[in-house]
Design a protein around this motif. Structure first.
Motif, short mmCIF file in Angstrom:
data_model
loop_
_atom_site.label_atom_id
_atom_site.label_comp_id
_atom_site.label_asym_id
_atom_site.label_seq_id
_atom_site.Cartn_x
_atom_site.Cartn_y
_atom_site.Cartn_z
N ILE A 161 30.99 20.99 49.04
CA ILE A 161 30.63 22.60 48.84
C ILE A 161 31.72 23.06 49.76
O ILE A 161 31.86 24.44 49.15
CB ILE A 161 29.15 22.75 49.63
N TYR A 162 32.18 22.72 50.74
CA TYR A 162 33.29 23.55 51.27
C TYR A 162 34.43 23.51 50.71
O TYR A 162 35.11 24.65 50.61
CB TYR A 162 33.22 23.10 52.82
N VAL A 163 34.93 22.54 50.17
CA VAL A 163 36.28 22.28 49.56
C VAL A 163 36.12 23.13 48.21
O VAL A 163 37.22 23.99 47.70
CB VAL A 163 36.58 20.87 49.40
N GLY A 164 34.96 23.12 47.58
CA GLY A 164 34.85 23.69 46.43
C GLY A 164 35.13 25.28 46.52
O GLY A 164 35.42 25.92 45.81
N GLY A 165 34.48 25.65 47.80
CA GLY A 165 34.54 27.32 48.05
C GLY A 165 36.14 27.55 48.56
O GLY A 165 36.65 28.45 48.00
N ALA A 166 36.46 26.79 49.56
CA ALA A 166 37.99 27.03 50.08
C ALA A 166 39.07 27.08 49.08
O ALA A 166 39.98 27.76 49.10
CB ALA A 166 38.13 26.16 51.25
N VAL A 167 38.66 25.99 48.25
CA VAL A 167 40.12 25.52 47.34
C VAL A 167 39.66 25.87 45.98
O VAL A 167 40.19 26.54 45.02
CB VAL A 167 40.57 24.13 47.53
N GLY A 168 38.46 25.62 45.39
CA GLY A 168 38.02 25.67 44.02
C GLY A 168 38.04 26.95 43.88
O GLY A 168 38.36 27.19 42.44
N MET A 169 37.35 27.69 44.62
CA MET A 169 37.07 29.14 44.05
C MET A 169 38.42 30.16 44.10
O MET A 169 38.44 30.92 43.67
CB MET A 169 35.91 29.75 44.69
N GLU A 170 39.53 29.46 44.95
CA GLU A 170 40.75 30.12 44.74
C GLU A 170 41.23 30.25 43.38
O GLU A 170 42.08 31.20 42.97
CB GLU A 170 41.64 29.60 45.84
N LEU A 171 41.04 29.13 42.50
CA LEU A 171 41.14 29.09 41.09
C LEU A 171 40.75 30.30 40.30
O LEU A 171 41.80 31.22 39.87
CB LEU A 171 41.23 28.00 40.42
N PRO A 172 39.49 30.70 40.15
CA PRO A 172 39.50 31.99 39.28
C PRO A 172 39.55 33.15 40.04
O PRO A 172 39.81 34.15 39.40
CB PRO A 172 37.41 31.51 39.15
N LEU A 173 39.76 33.11 41.39
CA LEU A 173 39.86 34.13 42.19
C LEU A 173 41.51 34.61 42.13
O LEU A 173 41.84 35.95 41.93
CB LEU A 173 39.79 33.99 43.55
N GLY A 174 42.21 33.46 41.91
CA GLY A 174 43.67 33.86 41.45
C GLY A 174 43.78 34.32 40.10
O GLY A 174 44.76 35.49 40.14
N TYR A 175 43.05 34.16 39.19
CA TYR A 175 43.37 34.36 37.77
C TYR A 175 42.57 35.92 37.91
O TYR A 175 43.34 36.71 37.03
CB TYR A 175 42.53 33.62 36.90
N TRP A 176 41.82 36.12 38.51
CA TRP A 176 40.92 37.50 38.47
C TRP A 176 42.13 38.58 39.20
O TRP A 176 42.31 39.55 38.67
CB TRP A 176 39.81 37.53 39.02
N THR A 177 42.77 37.95 40.24
CA THR A 177 43.70 38.94 40.83
C THR A 177 44.72 39.39 40.27
O THR A 177 45.49 40.48 40.24
CB THR A 177 44.19 38.18 42.26
N GLU A 178 45.18 38.29 39.42
CA GLU A 178 46.75 38.47 38.58
C GLU A 178 46.09 39.60 37.55
O GLU A 178 46.91 40.44 37.24
CB GLU A 178 47.02 37.33 38.10
N GLN A 179 45.12 39.35 36.90
CA GLN A 179 44.61 40.21 35.82
C GLN A 179 44.22 41.61 36.39
O GLN A 179 44.61 42.81 35.73
CB GLN A 179 43.40 39.30 34.87
N LYS A 180 43.29 41.67 37.42
CA LYS A 180 42.41 42.91 37.60
C LYS A 180 43.04 43.52 38.91
O LYS A 180 42.53 44.52 39.28
CB LYS A 180 40.93 42.90 37.68
N GLY A 181 43.53 42.69 39.96
CA GLY A 181 43.96 43.31 41.24
C GLY A 181 42.88 43.00 42.38
O GLY A 181 41.81 42.20 41.82
N MET A 182 42.93 43.08 43.44
CA MET A 182 41.93 42.95 44.61
C MET A 182 41.05 44.05 44.97
O MET A 182 39.94 43.63 45.24
CB MET A 182 42.76 42.68 46.04
N HIS A 183 41.41 45.27 44.55
CA HIS A 183 40.61 46.36 44.98
C HIS A 183 39.45 46.88 43.81
O HIS A 183 39.51 47.88 43.11
CB HIS A 183 41.52 47.52 45.11
N ASN A 184 38.64 45.70 43.46
CA ASN A 184 37.50 46.01 42.66
C ASN A 184 36.36 45.19 42.98
O ASN A 184 36.57 44.27 43.92
CB ASN A 184 37.96 45.84 41.14
N LEU A 185 35.27 45.66 42.35
CA LEU A 185 34.25 44.69 42.64
C LEU A 185 34.05 43.28 42.23
O LEU A 185 33.64 42.54 42.96
CB LEU A 185 32.78 45.54 42.00
N GLY A 186 34.95 43.19 40.96
CA GLY A 186 34.75 41.49 40.60
C GLY A 186 35.46 40.73 41.55
O GLY A 186 34.82 39.67 41.96
N TYR A 187 36.77 41.42 42.18
CA TYR A 187 37.23 40.49 43.34
C TYR A 187 36.28 40.32 44.66
O TYR A 187 36.28 39.12 44.87
CB TYR A 187 38.64 41.24 43.71
#
Length: 243
Positions: A161-187
């Protein structure tokens, strides 16, 4: 009076603060675009899980520090019992202490500045992080096999659970950041899921680690200090009072 910290007390002590931190973090993310709340000051950077150096950051760091202390207790109890894998317990304690410091100072972010990638690897520090997790996992295979089956499964679940959050969730978060940026509700919501998984994994690990310590004869208790004994009169004073 001694107070033993039982599971019935430990669960709310762990999960109620976590629930409040997560609820407050999600709430400010939702309210920010609705009410155009400022992003650089005020309640949003104070409570949001997308920011650093705030309530969620120090809550997680404190939780990681507590975990490190409990692991040190486990190492000491293992050594006292003359059992194997004392160094592995100390290694876990040191590792969690480092992660607690990293939570505040974000050393891991520096690993992503050497290589610029895109897509799900936008946050490229996940690559060295995944390598470290794999290597540590391989080193700790004998340690995990040595643990009782129930404890082993619990530790693996909490770690996943911890690694899935700390490392695994960085993958969709990185994709979203590249496409939409950080300053939005999705991020903000994706980051909230990541941080929530980290908190949940740590809290479960603490809860189950306390169980393991209890099986080793180590219980967490709070005791009132013993009352000081009344001072005995000095011999000179006794002689002076004699008729």
């Amino acid at each position: 009076m001694d107070v033993v910290l039982s599971k019935s007390w430990l669960r709310p002590l762990l999960f109620v603060p976590m629930g409040l931190v997560v609820l407050a973090g999600v709430l400010v993310e939702v309210l920010k675009p609705l009410y155009e709340l400022p992003s650089r000051s005020g309640i949003v950077p104070f409570l949001s899980m997308s920011y650093e150096g705030n309530v969620p950051t120090f809550y997680t760091a404190a939780l990681l520090g507590l975990t490190s202390l409990l692991l040190a207790l486990a190492a000491a109890a293992t050594r006292r019992a003359g059992e194997r894998f004392v160094a592995h317990w100390w290694g876990l304690s040191a590792g969690f202490a480092y992660i607690a410091v990293d939570e505040v100072f974000e050393f891991h972010e520096m690993a992503g500045t050497f290589v610029e990638l895109s897509g799900v690897l936008y946050f490229s520090w996940v690559i060295p992080a995944a390598v470290v997790v794999l290597l540590v996992g391989l080193v700790y295979v004998p340690f995990l096999r040595h643990l009782p089956l129930r404890t082993r499964i619990r530790f693996l679940v909490a770690g996943a659970i911890y690694v899935g959050g700390a490392v695994g969730m960085e993958l969709p978060l990185g994709y979203w950041t590249e496409q939409k940026g950080m300053h939005n509700l999705g991020y903000g919501l994706l980051d909230a899921v990541e941080e929530s998984l980290e908190m949940l994994g740590i809290n479960l690990f603490v809860l189950w680690l306390v169980d393991h310590l209890a099986e080793k004869g180590v219980t967490l208790r709070f005791a009132n200090p013993a009352p000081e004994a009344p001072a005995e009169p000095a011999p000179e004073a006794e002689a002076a009072d004699a008729p």
